[in-house]
Motif scaffolding. Structure first.
Motif, PDB file in Angstrom:
ATOM      1  N   VAL A 151       0.854  -1.180   0.000  1.00  0.00           N
ATOM      2  CA  VAL A 151       0.000   0.000   0.000  1.00  0.00           C
ATOM      3  C   VAL A 151       0.892   1.232   0.000  1.00  0.00           C
ATOM      4  O   VAL A 151       1.812   1.348   0.816  1.00  0.00           O
ATOM      5  CB  VAL A 151      -0.923   0.036   1.237  1.00  0.00           C
ATOM      6  CG1 VAL A 151      -1.705   1.352   1.281  1.00  0.00           C
ATOM      7  CG2 VAL A 151      -1.874  -1.149   1.247  1.00  0.00           C
ATOM      8  N   ARG A 152       0.627   2.136  -0.932  1.00  0.00           N
ATOM      9  CA  ARG A 152       1.281   3.435  -0.950  1.00  0.00           C
ATOM     10  C   ARG A 152       0.166   4.471  -1.107  1.00  0.00           C
ATOM     11  O   ARG A 152      -0.558   4.471  -2.100  1.00  0.00           O
ATOM     12  CB  ARG A 152       2.271   3.557  -2.113  1.00  0.00           C
ATOM     13  CG  ARG A 152       3.377   2.502  -2.105  1.00  0.00           C
ATOM     14  CD  ARG A 152       4.332   2.667  -0.937  1.00  0.00           C
ATOM     15  NE  ARG A 152       5.378   1.660  -0.940  1.00  0.00           N
ATOM     16  CZ  ARG A 152       5.327   0.509  -0.285  1.00  0.00           C
ATOM     17  NH1 ARG A 152       4.242   0.208   0.427  1.00  0.00           N
ATOM     18  NH2 ARG A 152       6.333  -0.332  -0.321  1.00  0.00           N
ATOM     19  N   ALA A 153       0.022   5.327  -0.106  1.00  0.00           N
ATOM     20  CA  ALA A 153      -1.048   6.320  -0.122  1.00  0.00           C
ATOM     21  C   ALA A 153      -0.471   7.687   0.225  1.00  0.00           C
ATOM     22  O   ALA A 153       0.455   7.791   1.039  1.00  0.00           O
ATOM     23  CB  ALA A 153      -2.145   5.935   0.875  1.00  0.00           C
ATOM     24  N   VAL A 154      -1.002   8.719  -0.394  1.00  0.00           N
ATOM     25  CA  VAL A 154      -0.553  10.078  -0.108  1.00  0.00           C
ATOM     26  C   VAL A 154      -1.749  11.010  -0.264  1.00  0.00           C
ATOM     27  O   VAL A 154      -2.550  10.887  -1.194  1.00  0.00           O
ATOM     28  CB  VAL A 154       0.611  10.499  -1.043  1.00  0.00           C
ATOM     29  CG1 VAL A 154       0.226  10.364  -2.507  1.00  0.00           C
ATOM     30  CG2 VAL A 154       1.069  11.918  -0.742  1.00  0.00           C
ATOM     31  N   ALA A 155      -1.875  11.927   0.690  1.00  0.00           N
ATOM     32  CA  ALA A 155      -2.980  12.881   0.663  1.00  0.00           C
ATOM     33  C   ALA A 155      -2.513  14.193   1.263  1.00  0.00           C
ATOM     34  O   ALA A 155      -1.615  14.221   2.114  1.00  0.00           O
ATOM     35  CB  ALA A 155      -4.182  12.340   1.442  1.00  0.00           C
ATOM     36  N   GLY A 156      -3.121  15.280   0.823  1.00  0.00           N
ATOM     37  CA  GLY A 156      -2.744  16.556   1.389  1.00  0.00           C
ATOM     38  C   GLY A 156      -3.265  17.725   0.583  1.00  0.00           C
ATOM     39  O   GLY A 156      -4.222  17.606  -0.189  1.00  0.00           O
ATOM     40  N   TYR A 157      -2.598  18.858   0.770  1.00  0.00           N
ATOM     41  CA  TYR A 157      -3.015  20.114   0.148  1.00  0.00           C
ATOM     42  C   TYR A 157      -1.957  20.595  -0.837  1.00  0.00           C
ATOM     43  O   TYR A 157      -0.778  20.242  -0.728  1.00  0.00           O
ATOM     44  CB  TYR A 157      -3.209  21.186   1.222  1.00  0.00           C
ATOM     45  CG  TYR A 157      -4.281  20.863   2.230  1.00  0.00           C
ATOM     46  CD1 TYR A 157      -5.623  21.122   1.939  1.00  0.00           C
ATOM     47  CD2 TYR A 157      -3.972  20.314   3.467  1.00  0.00           C
ATOM     48  CE1 TYR A 157      -6.618  20.834   2.861  1.00  0.00           C
ATOM     49  CE2 TYR A 157      -4.953  20.025   4.393  1.00  0.00           C
ATOM     50  CZ  TYR A 157      -6.280  20.286   4.085  1.00  0.00           C
ATOM     51  OH  TYR A 157      -7.257  19.983   4.996  1.00  0.00           O
ATOM     52  N   PHE A 158      -2.384  21.418  -1.785  1.00  0.00           N
ATOM     53  CA  PHE A 158      -1.436  22.095  -2.665  1.00  0.00           C
ATOM     54  C   PHE A 158      -1.889  23.536  -2.871  1.00  0.00           C
ATOM     55  O   PHE A 158      -3.073  23.869  -2.711  1.00  0.00           O
ATOM     56  CB  PHE A 158      -1.296  21.375  -4.011  1.00  0.00           C
ATOM     57  CG  PHE A 158      -2.561  21.251  -4.820  1.00  0.00           C
ATOM     58  CD1 PHE A 158      -2.928  22.230  -5.734  1.00  0.00           C
ATOM     59  CD2 PHE A 158      -3.389  20.135  -4.675  1.00  0.00           C
ATOM     60  CE1 PHE A 158      -4.090  22.114  -6.485  1.00  0.00           C
ATOM     61  CE2 PHE A 158      -4.555  20.006  -5.422  1.00  0.00           C
ATOM     62  CZ  PHE A 158      -4.911  21.004  -6.331  1.00  0.00           C
ATOM     63  N   ARG A 159      -0.907  24.397  -3.179  1.00  0.00           N
ATOM     64  CA  ARG A 159      -1.189  25.788  -3.542  1.00  0.00           C
ATOM     65  C   ARG A 159      -0.866  25.968  -5.012  1.00  0.00           C
ATOM     66  O   ARG A 159       0.221  25.620  -5.466  1.00  0.00           O
ATOM     67  CB  ARG A 159      -0.328  26.752  -2.714  1.00  0.00           C
ATOM     68  CG  ARG A 159      -0.618  26.738  -1.221  1.00  0.00           C
ATOM     69  CD  ARG A 159      -1.980  27.286  -0.868  1.00  0.00           C
ATOM     70  NE  ARG A 159      -2.172  28.663  -1.274  1.00  0.00           N
ATOM     71  CZ  ARG A 159      -1.779  29.716  -0.548  1.00  0.00           C
ATOM     72  NH1 ARG A 159      -1.173  29.532   0.618  1.00  0.00           N
ATOM     73  NH2 ARG A 159      -2.003  30.933  -0.976  1.00  0.00           N
ATOM     74  N   THR A 160      -1.811  26.512  -5.758  1.00  0.00           N
ATOM     75  CA  THR A 160      -1.609  26.708  -7.186  1.00  0.00           C
ATOM     76  C   THR A 160      -0.745  27.949  -7.439  1.00  0.00           C
ATOM     77  O   THR A 160      -0.462  28.733  -6.529  1.00  0.00           O
ATOM     78  CB  THR A 160      -2.945  26.861  -7.917  1.00  0.00           C
ATOM     79  OG1 THR A 160      -3.524  28.127  -7.565  1.00  0.00           O
ATOM     80  CG2 THR A 160      -3.900  25.734  -7.551  1.00  0.00           C
ATOM     81  N   SER A 177      -1.556  30.618  -8.754  1.00  0.00           N
ATOM     82  CA  SER A 177      -2.296  31.843  -8.433  1.00  0.00           C
ATOM     83  C   SER A 177      -2.670  31.940  -6.959  1.00  0.00           C
ATOM     84  O   SER A 177      -3.373  32.859  -6.550  1.00  0.00           O
ATOM     85  CB  SER A 177      -3.565  31.926  -9.288  1.00  0.00           C
ATOM     86  OG  SER A 177      -4.430  30.830  -9.004  1.00  0.00           O
ATOM     87  N   GLY A 178      -2.213  30.975  -6.144  1.00  0.00           N
ATOM     88  CA  GLY A 178      -2.444  31.036  -4.705  1.00  0.00           C
ATOM     89  C   GLY A 178      -3.711  30.356  -4.226  1.00  0.00           C
ATOM     90  O   GLY A 178      -4.062  30.468  -3.053  1.00  0.00           O
ATOM     91  N   ARG A 179      -4.388  29.632  -5.102  1.00  0.00           N
ATOM     92  CA  ARG A 179      -5.610  28.918  -4.695  1.00  0.00           C
ATOM     93  C   ARG A 179      -5.230  27.630  -3.970  1.00  0.00           C
ATOM     94  O   ARG A 179      -4.198  27.011  -4.248  1.00  0.00           O
ATOM     95  CB  ARG A 179      -6.469  28.620  -5.914  1.00  0.00           C
ATOM     96  CG  ARG A 179      -6.904  29.855  -6.656  1.00  0.00           C
ATOM     97  CD  ARG A 179      -7.602  29.525  -7.966  1.00  0.00           C
ATOM     98  NE  ARG A 179      -8.926  28.949  -7.761  1.00  0.00           N
ATOM     99  CZ  ARG A 179      -9.709  28.530  -8.759  1.00  0.00           C
ATOM    100  NH1 ARG A 179      -9.290  28.600 -10.014  1.00  0.00           N
ATOM    101  NH2 ARG A 179     -10.906  28.034  -8.498  1.00  0.00           N
ATOM    102  N   TRP A 180      -6.071  27.214  -3.041  1.00  0.00           N
ATOM    103  CA  TRP A 180      -5.847  25.981  -2.292  1.00  0.00           C
ATOM    104  C   TRP A 180      -6.564  24.812  -2.971  1.00  0.00           C
ATOM    105  O   TRP A 180      -7.703  24.946  -3.417  1.00  0.00           O
ATOM    106  CB  TRP A 180      -6.380  26.110  -0.867  1.00  0.00           C
ATOM    107  CG  TRP A 180      -5.483  26.877   0.060  1.00  0.00           C
ATOM    108  CD1 TRP A 180      -5.457  28.230   0.229  1.00  0.00           C
ATOM    109  CD2 TRP A 180      -4.499  26.344   0.942  1.00  0.00           C
ATOM    110  NE1 TRP A 180      -4.511  28.574   1.158  1.00  0.00           N
ATOM    111  CE2 TRP A 180      -3.915  27.431   1.623  1.00  0.00           C
ATOM    112  CE3 TRP A 180      -4.061  25.048   1.233  1.00  0.00           C
ATOM    113  CZ2 TRP A 180      -2.905  27.267   2.568  1.00  0.00           C
ATOM    114  CZ3 TRP A 180      -3.053  24.883   2.176  1.00  0.00           C
ATOM    115  CH2 TRP A 180      -2.490  25.971   2.828  1.00  0.00           C
TER     116      TRP A 180
END
Length: 459
Positions: A409-418, A420-423
């Motif tokens: 199992v390999r899993a990854v989750a999270g946030y990114f900033r574009t 233009s600064g959008r989440w």
């Protein structure tokens, strides 16, 4: 809205190699889906499960929650002698360390106590010993080569893990020196088979074995004379016994004698006991930093047990987490068997994890603490996540999950900033169908990084 499913072309290639893949990414201001692959597929999340534990804990208690550990007694103190048993009341603190127990004992010393005419009892009435539900933890009751499989109790120290420091001996060919990480004398038996060498590479292996209720760390290999000290971590077979050994050592150092010995108990301290010393643990926001950054299974499962309103067991903790997840808008089906993700039977979907991330993003008082526990690859403590472009490594905050048995199992989750600064938020879970073929993190992260990097650049 659900956009085209081709937002993950590199990740899709993993599915074409025979792996089960679930993925979703979306912008959090508009809800626009940037890509998905079987987002409702139920999959094993491994340590991505810790995001549920962190979110549930923050929601229930807030960032400043502290757990209190106490030393209690009903006995009188006469001329520096405590007449009666001293009871350690474990508060379910997932982060209690040797230093915290030192502070507890200093509280006794400040009262002038130099002898206890009675027993020292470590009470794990809140929960413990907790019945194991995974092969890893069940096997670790007798032997282990790991630290991630620590047993669970409300009255632990140092994450229920022994830590030994290995240093070269004074000359070539002599045994290495082995001490406790918290002091000069190891608090459990050590079978030192490490040789000091002048040439070659340092190589150390360690196994904790248990017989007759006693732990032994068998440490073998070699260490170069010019090497820095190396730390070895292995889970203890009985965390409350480890706590008692720690407490006994600290009390001896403080000059406090005990006439009745040290023993565990599952009995709750009676109402006629009073607090002689207490320590408040670190705030939840600090605990979550360590739990998420280092993916600490012990901390996650203890926190999940703390969340239970009723009798804490692994099953009731899982039920509590499931109830929290099902209340998240748009989450969908979920079945979490632990707070750590050490259980391969846990299942959720990419849509569900992304819904969790979306939900926490919209909690302004909790989101900064929640996201702070994730790793930005460019400066995170785990080197293996430093994959992908510089833009990707500087623009994402992620939690990973790994299991190798019964399937990879390999899993990854999270946030990114574009740009233009959008989440945005994303989840990718890759599950094997059988023990082989094996999939490594380099292959997984390079695919995920390639796809997310395009989303960052295009928005």
């Amino acid at each position: 809205m659900e956009a085209r499913a081709d937002g993950f072309p590199a990740t899709q290639a993993l599915a074409e190699k025979g792996f089960v893949v679930g993925a979703q990414a979306r912008l959090l201001d508009s809800g626009e889906t940037l890509g998905s692959i079987a987002p409702d597929q139920q999959m094993t999340p491994a340590s991505v499960s810790k995001l549920y534990t962190a979110a549930a804990a923050l929601t229930q208690w807030g960032p400043q929650k502290r757990f209190t550990t106490e030393l209690r007694s009903s006995g009188a103190i006469v001329d520096g002698v405590l007449k009666g048993d001293l009871i350690l009341d474990g508060g379910g603190d997932p982060g209690m360390t040797s230093e915290d127990y030192w502070l507890l004992v200093q509280g006794l010393a400040s009262r002038g106590i130099h002898r206890i005419d009675g027993r020292v009892l470590a009470s794990q009435w809140r929960f413990g010993p907790v019945t194991c539900v995974t092969t890893d933890r069940c096997d670790a009751r007798t032997r282990t080569r790991h630290a991630f499989d620590a047993q669970l109790t409300s009255t632990a120290v140092n994450f229920a893990t022994w830590c030994m420091r290995v240093m070269p001996g004074d000359a070539e060919g002599v045994p290495a020196r082995v001490t406790s990480c918290a002091g000069a004398t190891p608090l459990t038996r050590v079978d030192n088979r490490i040789t000091t060498v002048s040439q070659g590479n340092t190589g150390i292996s360690a196994e904790r074995t248990t017989s007759g209720g006693k732990d032994t760390l068998v440490i073998s290999g070699q260490i170069r004379m010019d090497s820095d000290p190396a730390s070895v971590y292995r889970s203890s077979a009985d965390p409350v016994e480890q706590t008692l050994a720690t407490l006994e050592s600290i009390m001896q150092g403080a000059g406090i004698a005990v006439t009745g010995g040290f023993s565990p108990t599952v009995s709750r301290p009676s109402s006629d006991t009073r607090v002689l010393s207490a320590v408040e643990g670190k705030p939840l926001q600090e605990q979550l930093l360590r739990m998420l950054n280092y993916s600490n299974n012990f901390m996650a499962d203890v926190l999940a047990l703390d969340l239970v309103n009723g009798t804490p067991t692994m099953q009731s903790a899982a039920t509590t987490l499931d109830a929290f997840a099902r209340d998240i808008p748009g989450h969908g089906p979920v079945s979490l068997r632990s707070g750590s993700g050490l259980t391969p039977e846990s299942h959720t979907s990419a849509r569900g994890v992304t819904a969790l991330l979306d939900h926490m993003y919209h909690q302004p008082a909790l989101f900064p603490v929640f996201v702070a526990g994730m790793q930005t690859p460019v400066n995170g403590p785990m080197n293996f996540i430093r994959r992908g472009s510089e833009r990707f490594q500087q623009s994402v905050m992620i939690k990973t999950g790994t299991l190798n048995e019964p399937v990879p199992v390999r899993a990854v989750a999270g946030y990114f900033r574009t740009q233009s600064g959008r989440w945005g938020a994303f989840t990718v879970m890759v599950n094997g169908r059988a023990p082989t073929p094996y999939i490594n993190w380099t292959t997984t992260l390079e695919a995920v990084a390639s796809d997310i990097d395009v989303m960052i650049a295009n928005h």
